[in-house]
Design an enzyme around this catalytic site. Structure first.
Site, PDB file in Angstrom:
ATOM      1  N   GLU B  60      -3.289 -10.304  -7.970  1.00 57.04           N
ATOM      2  CA  GLU B  60      -3.879 -10.849  -6.724  1.00 57.04           C
ATOM      3  C   GLU B  60      -5.105 -11.275  -6.801  1.00 57.04           C
ATOM      4  O   GLU B  60      -5.920 -12.100  -6.991  1.00 57.04           O
ATOM      5  CB  GLU B  60      -3.922  -9.574  -5.270  1.00 57.04           C
ATOM      6  N   HIS B 129      -1.066   1.985   0.605  1.00 62.87           N
ATOM      7  CA  HIS B 129       0.028   0.714   1.764  1.00 62.87           C
ATOM      8  C   HIS B 129       0.216   0.699   3.104  1.00 62.87           C
ATOM      9  O   HIS B 129       0.837  -0.197   3.682  1.00 62.87           O
ATOM     10  CB  HIS B 129       1.704   0.850   1.415  1.00 62.87           C
TER      11      HIS B 129
HETATM   12  C1  TPP Z   1      -1.385  -4.605  -6.358  1.00 54.11           C
HETATM   13  C2  TPP Z   1       0.353  -4.353  -6.141  1.00 54.11           C
HETATM   14  N1  TPP Z   1       0.513  -5.864  -5.322  1.00 54.11           N
HETATM   15  C3  TPP Z   1       1.661  -5.935  -5.108  1.00 54.11           C
HETATM   16  C4  TPP Z   1       2.705  -4.573  -4.833  1.00 54.11           C
HETATM   17  C5  TPP Z   1       4.590  -4.897  -4.639  1.00 54.11           C
HETATM   18  N2  TPP Z   1       4.700  -4.652  -4.921  1.00 54.11           N
HETATM   19  C6  TPP Z   1       5.626  -3.403  -5.498  1.00 54.11           C
HETATM   20  S1  TPP Z   1       6.180  -2.905  -6.816  1.00 54.11           S
HETATM   21  C7  TPP Z   1       6.525  -4.804  -7.275  1.00 54.11           C
HETATM   22  C8  TPP Z   1       7.164  -5.093  -8.416  1.00 54.11           C
HETATM   23  C9  TPP Z   1       6.813  -5.008  -9.979  1.00 54.11           C
HETATM   24  O1  TPP Z   1       7.811  -4.772 -10.555  1.00 54.11           O
HETATM   25  P1  TPP Z   1       7.285  -4.343 -12.626  1.00 54.11           P
HETATM   26  O2  TPP Z   1       6.566  -4.069 -12.397  1.00 54.11           O
HETATM   27  O3  TPP Z   1       8.342  -4.765 -12.981  1.00 54.11           O
HETATM   28  O4  TPP Z   1       7.891  -2.766 -11.734  1.00 54.11           O
HETATM   29  P2  TPP Z   1       9.857  -1.780 -11.978  1.00 54.11           P
HETATM   30  O5  TPP Z   1       9.850  -2.238  -9.785  1.00 54.11           O
HETATM   31  O6  TPP Z   1      10.167  -3.306 -12.128  1.00 54.11           O
HETATM   32  O7  TPP Z   1       9.846  -1.235 -12.203  1.00 54.11           O
HETATM   33  C10 TPP Z   1       6.077  -4.773  -5.853  1.00 54.11           C
HETATM   34  C11 TPP Z   1       5.464  -6.705  -6.455  1.00 54.11           C
HETATM   35  C12 TPP Z   1       1.901  -3.441  -5.075  1.00 54.11           C
HETATM   36  N3  TPP Z   1       2.693  -2.467  -4.458  1.00 54.11           N
HETATM   37  N4  TPP Z   1       0.716  -3.810  -4.802  1.00 54.11           N
END
Ligand code: TPP
Lengths: 359, 324
Positions: B60, B129
């Site tokens: 972000e 959130h």
């Molecule tokens: C700063 C932030 N941006 C976006 C999100 C929304 N979000 C939550 S999990 C996620 C994907 C994360 O993927 P990854 O790091 O690969 O972990 P996984 O879910 O595969 O365990 C997103 C975009 C968030 N929680 N925090």
């Protein structure tokens, strides 16, 4: 640098050779308990007992259990919102975890945190963090705390393949290497961040962990479906942390079976169902380890079924416990905000702290 | 007139602007191929392609900052935050860069960026959130903050925001995305800074914004039917600029004010409005101004308690009735 070598006989490596048959069965049981817990919580979610997000750990069990199983007394853990597996792995009970999902007063965070925010500092488990990458400086900080206080230990900080692109993570890598912090960053690479495949979110050569080279930090990579392999690689990183107070960035290839969260509307769209099935068939961490234990003549089918059965019962009982438990009292909303307001007799600051008009 | 869901109305506004101005580009996590985490941009990537809709990594600070830089170069980026709670990761960019570059350059540089996404609690996703940062962002001069409560306003205001030459922080609500209102198809714009009298009344002014407007309207019906109280509901629509006139006119008419926001009370939007009322309509007040905000703690997860923590229809009614 140890590179990915699928053929290595991890079962006979030092850290695994020392395992007793009971300990091996224990590892299998720990993984199965996570699987059954997640299945039961999914059921509760679809019945409307759980709100918000539910990020399931199915498919990744060998990573958490493998890593936790080589941790000693002063090794700590912190992770993101996909935190149930690690929680059960460090010894949190199914009851307190399930009750937290239900938002009950008996939950590990008294119903205040929810699925993404489990904590058990008494078990060296520092959460459970909802903001992607937000836990990564904390991981460095826990390692700093150990070092500062003269304790030989480490902090295993888990993150996803999508989280590697947060600025805070890069700052943390530099700090960890610059200040010789005993932190181990574990990228649980399940191939996707939400609906985005790894190749659409990150530019890299060879693998994500190699980015550590830019920070003069040791890095490593391994598969996450074989718990022996995970244990072997994490042990090396822990040795480095304990022996040299140096950080490691390790990337573990794994896979998640469910959608990003249960509310993932596109879970069937961004990857082929065959991809999921193929992984389940050949690399399911529970089946892989079960087969190994059969080969080693440590377990038989009957025992396996019993373990599975008792884990299901434990998960069902946890759900019953959660259902029976009371919701927190409305007055508890204003508890646990400040140490001082929870300990009013020891309050030293003055002035008004909370600001609602009363109705 | 046809009815549209809030999310569809937003999409219509975004699409009209994409078609009107080739400099408009939408960037955010999962906005393109995944159709948006909350389906606001559904179908747009297929229609407008890779250049106009871009999926960003979870960076972000990086991509919002990039959008700010691009806006300085004449691009008109519309950046989606999957949740406004993630704005905190990009805070430096939003506050130190976007809000000040015009000032510090002596007016030489403009920053026509829109940063949009849902900013609300009430959905069981916990403290990290569920932020509602409209007060905190509006505290910084140089920012504009818009909080549409209906599909009609969402469409008209997103178009106004994209055409605006200043940074606009546009806050939606996941609990409104699926609600429907009448929305014209045409290219109308709702100007930023104009509050809307969503319901006329004579006994009390309920001044509010975002989803609380919807709850206030329900409360107003009950107040009328069961308590013989005629409530006027003022929807601020925009926090900064703030339509002071509409607020003051309403209070001068009803002589009582209840301020409702999902935000927490300390330095909330309503603290400013309360000050405004005592400053400009003090002699018209028949009772002290009352405020109803979220209970002053981080957002609790537990679903029944979360419902209790943020304003709800019952609490609005109760609060209105305590005003003498
Ligand atoms: C700063 C932030 N941006 C976006 C999100 C929304 N979000 C939550 S999990 C996620 C994907 C994360 O993927 P990854 O790091 O690969 O972990 P996984 O879910 O595969 O365990 C997103 C975009 C968030 N929680 N925090």
């Amino acid at each position: 640098m140890v590179k990915k070598t699928a053929d290595l006989e991890y079962g006979s490596s030092r850290v695994n050779q020392s395992l007793s048959p009971e300990q091996k069965i224990g590892l299998l049981r720990d993984m199965i308990r996570i699987r059954r817990f997640e299945e039961r919580s999914l059921k509760a979610y679809s019945r409307g007992n759980i709100a918000g997000f539910l990020h399931l750990y199915n498919g990744q069990e060998a990573v958490a259990i493998g890593a936790i199983s080589v941790c000693g007394e002063n090794d700590h853990l912190i992770t993101a919102y996909r935190d149930h597996g690690h929680a059960l792995g460090v010894g949190m009970s199914m009851n307190e975890c399930m009750a937290e999902l239900y938002g009950k007063a008996t939950g590990c965070s008294k119903g205040k945190g929810g699925s993404m925010h489990f904590f058990a500092p008494d078990k060296n488990y520092w959460g459970g963090h909802g903001i992607v990458g937000g836990q990564t400086p904390l991981g460095a900080g826990i390692a700093f705390g150990l070092k500062y206080r003269g304790i030989t230990g480490s902090c295993l900080c888990f993150l996803g393949d999508g989280a590697v692109n947060q600025g805070a993570f890069h700052e943390s890598l530099n700090l960890a290497s610059l200040w010789d912090l005993p932190v181990i960053y574990v990228i649980e690479n399940n191939g996707y961040s939400m609906g985005t495949s790894q190749s659409r979110s990150s530019r890299y050569t060879e693998c994500l962990a190699k980015r550590a080279e830019g920070y003069d930090m040791a890095w490593d990579q391994c598969f996450g479906h074989d718990i022996y392999e995970v244990r072997d690689h994490i042990q090396k990183a822990i040795d480095r942390a304990h022996g040299e107070s140096r950080p490691t960035l390790i990337e573990i290839d794994t896979y998640r079976y469910e959608g990003h969260s249960v509310a993932d509307a596109n879970k069937k769209i961004y990857r082929a169902p065959e991809e999921i099935e193929a992984y389940k068939k050949t690399k399911d961490p529970i089946n892989v380890f079960y087969s190994k234990l059969i080969e080693e003549e440590i377990i038989n089918e009957k025992q396996f079924k019993e373990i599975s059965q008792s884990a299901s019962e434990e998960a069902n009982k946890a759900a019953e416990f959660a259902e029976r438990s009371p919701y927190p009292e409305p007055s508890s909303i204003l508890e646990d905000v400040y140490w001082e307001t929870d300990n009013p007799e020891q309050r030293s600051s003055k002035g008004r702290i909370f600001f609602n008009d009363e109705f | 007139m046809r009815s549209l869901e809030y999310r569809d109305a937003l999409r219509e506004g975004l699409s009209q602007e994409i078609e009107r101005d080739e400099n408009v580009v939408i960037i955010g996590e999962e906005v393109a191929q995944y159709n948006g985490a909350y389906k606001v941009t559904k179908g747009m990537w297929e229609k407008y392609g890779d250049k106009r809709l871009m999926d960003a990594p979870i960076s972000e600070a990086g991509f919002i900052g990039m959008g700010i830089g691009a806006s300085m170069m004449g691009v008109r980026p519309v950046m989606e935050l999957m949740f406004y709670s993630f704005a905190y990761v990009a805070w430096d960019q939003l506050i130190n860069n976007a809000a000040t570059v015009r000032y510090m350059s002596g007016g030489k540089i403009n920053c026509p960026i829109v940063v949009r996404g849902p900013a609300n609690g009430g959905t069981g996703v916990g403290a990290t959130h569920s932020h509602t940062p409209e007060n905190a962002i509006a505290n910084m001069p140089g920012t504009k903050v818009v909080c549409p409560a209906t599909a009609y306003d969402a469409k008209g205001l997103i178009k106004a925001s994209i055409r605006d030459n200043d940074p606009v922080y546009f806050m939606e609500n996941t609990m409104l995305y699926g609600e429907t209102w009448e929305v014209p198809e045409d290219d109308y714009v709702v100007p930023i800074g104009v509050a809307d009298v969503k319901r006329e009344g004579s006994d009390i002014s309920i001044i509010t914004h975002g989803r609380c407007v919807v709850m206030a309207l329900k409360a107003a019906e009950v107040l009328e039917a069961e308590h013989d109280v005629s409530a006027e509901v003022i929807d601020l629509r925009s926090i900064r600029p703030l339509d002071e006139e509409t607020i003051i006119e309403s209070v001068m008419k009803t002589n009582r004010a209840l301020l409702v926001e999902e935000n927490r009370p300390f330095c909330g939007v309503d603290a400013q409005i309360s000050h405004l009322i005592q400053e400009k309509a003090f002699d018209y007040l028949d009772a002290p101004v009352k405020r109803l905000s979220a209970i002053d703690a981080p957002a609790i997860y537990s679903p029944p308690l979360e419902k209790y923590q943020i304003p709800n229809v019952d609490r609005i009614i109760k609060a209105a009735l305590t005003i003498g």
